[in-house]
Enzyme design. Structure first.
Site, PDB file in Angstrom:
ATOM      1  CB  CYS B  50     -59.605  47.333 -64.788  1.00  0.00           C
ATOM      2  SG  CYS B  50     -60.393  46.187 -63.734  1.00  0.00           S
ATOM      3  N   PRO B 115     -60.667  34.949 -59.932  1.00  0.00           N
ATOM      4  CG  PRO B 115     -62.199  34.856 -58.187  1.00  0.00           C
ATOM      5  CD  PRO B 115     -60.813  35.283 -58.519  1.00  0.00           C
ATOM      6  CD  GLN B 116     -63.455  40.791 -59.893  1.00  0.00           C
ATOM      7  OE1 GLN B 116     -62.327  41.240 -60.016  1.00  0.00           O
ATOM      8  NE2 GLN B 116     -64.463  41.528 -59.508  1.00  0.00           N
ATOM      9  CD  GLN B 120     -63.683  41.199 -65.415  1.00  0.00           C
ATOM     10  OE1 GLN B 120     -62.685  40.519 -65.682  1.00  0.00           O
ATOM     11  NE2 GLN B 120     -63.620  42.277 -64.665  1.00  0.00           N
ATOM     12  N   GLY B 191     -68.300  48.962 -56.073  1.00  0.00           N
ATOM     13  CA  GLY B 191     -68.205  47.882 -57.052  1.00  0.00           C
ATOM     14  C   GLY B 191     -67.883  46.563 -56.372  1.00  0.00           C
ATOM     15  CD  GLU B 192     -68.626  40.808 -58.433  1.00  0.00           C
ATOM     16  OE1 GLU B 192     -68.212  39.655 -58.321  1.00  0.00           O
ATOM     17  OE2 GLU B 192     -69.152  41.271 -59.462  1.00  0.00           O
ATOM     18  CG  MET B 193     -61.806  44.404 -57.409  1.00  0.00           C
ATOM     19  SD  MET B 193     -61.404  42.705 -57.761  1.00  0.00           S
ATOM     20  CE  MET B 193     -59.739  42.704 -57.141  1.00  0.00           C
TER      21      MET B 193
END
Lengths: 274, 425
Positions: B50, B115-116, B120, B191-193
């Site tokens: 994003c 951390p994402q 990604q 979603g995960e976030m």
């Protein structure tokens, strides 16, 4: 003795102002505590002064501009300190302390010549009238300060600028509900003030209401706050609109307090002579 | 051969442009296949999150490649070039390497230390290896990026006080509502976030939870975790009546909620405040909604503004992170330089020569009755054996025919002959 008390009050309020402003920058609880104690100091000094004046004249000392302003400042400090016992008002002190200081300072510049007490003014109803009206005004002043804080904080959040005030000001909801509480208190006091004033008028002049400009303007102010409370209860009006309304209400109140006496004539006029 | 990085991120481009140029997973596949077919491009990899879109390319001619990528982007995304051209940055070689290391280590993230991003990037790497669009250089580059990221994570405090988006969102919610105890939240798109943000809210007392998702099963699953209520997409507007906070993170291309959905809601809500957290790109929540009284809309870029103040504290840690990135970049350059033909051949010859000399010394010192003439003959023999053995590989490496996959062959040669002595892998 009176002059010493006044000087002490000014000194305490001034130091308290400094303390609260430092608190806004530093955000240390200890500084806030000190500023709050200083404000108490000023309030107590002023209380002693008021009592001594009351003992001297036998009236609530609001007979000229000097006395009236002092009494107003004392009410504001008192109402704020009372609120502070109940709510965490914190930064509001940075608004109230300078306001109090300014009013007391302005009062100290004016003639301090005590006005001889008119026997017609010796009445418990009049004393109650003055005290309730001033408490109400002070509560509205607190609400006004909170409204300004609300608008600043709301702007910050709306415009997504986490600026200087964002971290330092309390949350919107808290400011809003504190403002609401102050207005409820102010409105109740103002209503009581009307009733006691009307009773006094009936006793002295033989009529409850005489369309005196002060009365009319007080009624306008009362109606503004009544509208605000009504909308809040019925439509859940809160936030920005309520804050703007509280500011308009306070402007009307200031006009009632000063403007009417200077621009229009009426039976309240002598109390703000200087 | 050059490494080239072309891209845009949250610093260079506003959210509107990032929205336009974001690639979905399918798009990435298509884009990579198209790109690797271009004659200018040798290896290709594409990262799209994003907050960033970045192309990593190896190519011979940099200017031609940059032009090619730009026109590809304009065509693929149906957006005129002049619209995004100014927001693009181009890094070459060392700069590109350092940049990608920084990205992987979350030093370039909107929320430094979140951390994402590493996950990604790993996904992007996997995709390009599956499609075979990345080769020896990019693969090596990414492995190095992962190890740099790991070092930054373990050796600096960046990750420890990484403030996530969700943390910032909770702080904001508290600035609006004060106490979150007993408040309601609606999740649109699980979603995960978004789930992470919801978890944060739940920990702060939010307990009336609704979950809406395109696939209802997922909504049921997430709702169960928070003892919430799963709802269908059509029920969103109705459920808005019961909540205070909305977290949206769908992959939808259009706004899910618009000004005219929310405006009529406020009177029956008795003007209770409503806080939208839009972590989707492209955005789900019409930014105009922010204009309604007592309604607040924050998208990812806005949250950044709230977080910025924490960046100061982390500058020192970030500097240590930069040092680790620099070290990694230097090591990578060494490896890259070794991929040139001449140094490889020189290294190969040196290795043969060293072995030959050592062995020769051992043998000669064992032979006592040997004439100088014989000695010279033996030396000549060993030298010519070495030369003959190395002749074919040398010719092969020098031959223009192998240049296209030269990196691969050179790497293989170095591995076969164990020429990478200071290799850390």
């Amino acid at each position: 003795m009176n002059n010493v008390c006044l000087a002490l009050a000014i000194a305490f309020y001034l130091l308290s102002t400094v303390g609260y402003i430092v608190y806004v920058f530093r955000q240390k609880r200890k500084i806030h505590k000190i500023a709050s104690i200083l404000l108490w100091g000023g309030f107590i000094a002023q209380t002693v002064l008021l009592i001594s004046r009351y003992v001297e004249t036998g009236n609530v000392p609001v007979h000229n501009m000097h006395e009236t302003l002092l009494f107003f400042a004392w009410s504001i400090a008192g109402v704020f300190l009372f609120f502070q016992l109940k709510f965490e008002l914190m930064v509001l002190g940075a608004f109230i302390a300078p306001l109090t200081t300014l009013i007391v300072f302005a009062a100290s510049m004016l003639s301090r010549e005590p006005v001889p007490g008119d026997p017609v003014l010796k009445s418990i109803w009049l004393a109650l009238h003055v005290v309730t009206i001033f408490m109400g005004n002070a509560a509205f002043a607190v609400a006004f300060g909170l409204a300004i804080i609300y608008l600043i904080q709301e702007r910050q959040i709306k415009e997504k600028k986490a600026g200087f005030f964002y971290r330092r000001f309390p949350s919107l909801n808290r400011v809003d509900s504190m403002g609401y509480a102050s207005i409820v208190v102010g409105f109740s006091m103002l209503t009581l003030g009307f009733i006691t004033g009307a009773v006094y008028a009936q006793l002295v002049w033989g009529r409850f209401w005489s369309w005196d400009p002060k009365e009319v303007w007080s009624l306008i102010t009362w109606l503004i706050y009544a509208a605000l409370l009504h909308e809040r209860l019925v439509a859940g009006w809160h936030g920005r609109r309520a804050a703007i309304m509280a500011i308009i209400g306070f402007a009307a109140l200031l006009f009632t307090f000063f403007g009417v006496n200077f621009l229009l004539k009426g039976h309240h006029a002598p109390f703000t002579k200087f | 051969m050059h490494i080239l990085l072309i891209g845009l991120n949250h610093k260079s481009a506003p959210i509107e442009i990032r929205e336009c140029l974001a690639f979905s997973n399918e798009d990435i596949g298509k884009a990579l296949t198209t790109l690797s077919a271009l004659p200018e491009i040798e290896e290709a990899m594409l990262i799209s999150t994003c907050n960033r879109v970045e192309f990593l390319i190896t190519a011979q001619n940099t200017t031609e490649t940059v032009t090619a990528i730009k026109s590809f982007l304009a065509e693929f995304k149906k957006t005129p070039e002049h619209k995004f051209e100014k927001t693009l940055y181009v890094y070459e070689d060392d700069e590109a390497v350092r940049h990608i290391f920084k990205v992987a280590s979350s030093l370039d993230s909107m929320i430094v230390g979140e951390p994402q991003i590493l996950g990604q990037i790993k996904a992007a790497y996997r995709q390009s290896t599956e499609l075979n669009t990345s080769g020896v250089i990019l693969n090596r580059l990414f492995h190095k990026a992962f190890s740099v990221a790991k070092r930054v994570r373990t050796e600096t405090g960046i990750a420890d006080h990484a403030v996530s988006i969700s943390y910032a969102a909770v702080e904001l919610a508290k600035k609006i509502f004060d106490d979150l105890q007993g408040r309601g939240a609606l999740l649109i798109g699980a979603g995960e976030m978004a789930v992470l943000a919801l978890e944060h809210l739940a920990r702060n007392g939010v307990n009336k939870i609704f979950v809406a998702n395109r696939t209802f099963e997922r909504a049921v699953e997430v709702a169960a975790r928070f003892r919430g209520t799963p709802i269908r997409f059509e029920e969103i507007t109705d459920s808005l009546f019961n909540v205070d906070i909305v977290i949206s993170s769908t992959g939808a291309q259009h706004h899910i909620l618009t000004h005219k959905d929310i405006k009529p809601l406020m009177r029956p809500r008795r003007n209770r405040s409503l806080f939208f957290i839009d972590i989707a790109v492209p955005r789900d929540i019409d930014p105009n909604i922010n204009r309604i009284n007592n309604v607040y809309v924050y998208d990812i870029d806005d949250l950044k503004g709230v977080i910025d103040k924490n960046i100061e504290d982390r500058k020192k840690e970030a500097m240590r992170g930069d040092r680790i990135v620099d070290e990694g970049a230097i090591q990578f350059r060494k490896w890259l330089e070794s991929l040139e033909v001449t140094p490889t051949i020189v290294a190969l010859r040196n290795k043969a020569e060293t072995i030959r000399k050592a062995e020769l010394e051992k043998t000669i010192s064992g032979l006592k009755s040997i004439s100088d003439k014989d000695r010279v003959a033996i030396e000549r023999l060993t030298a010519s054996i070495c030369n003959k053995i190395l002749h074919d590989p040398t010719i092969f490496l020098k031959r223009p025919g192998c240049w296209e996959r030269r990196g691969f062959y050179i790497d293989a040669a170095r591995k076969l002959f164990n020429l990478n002595e200071d290799d850390d892998q």
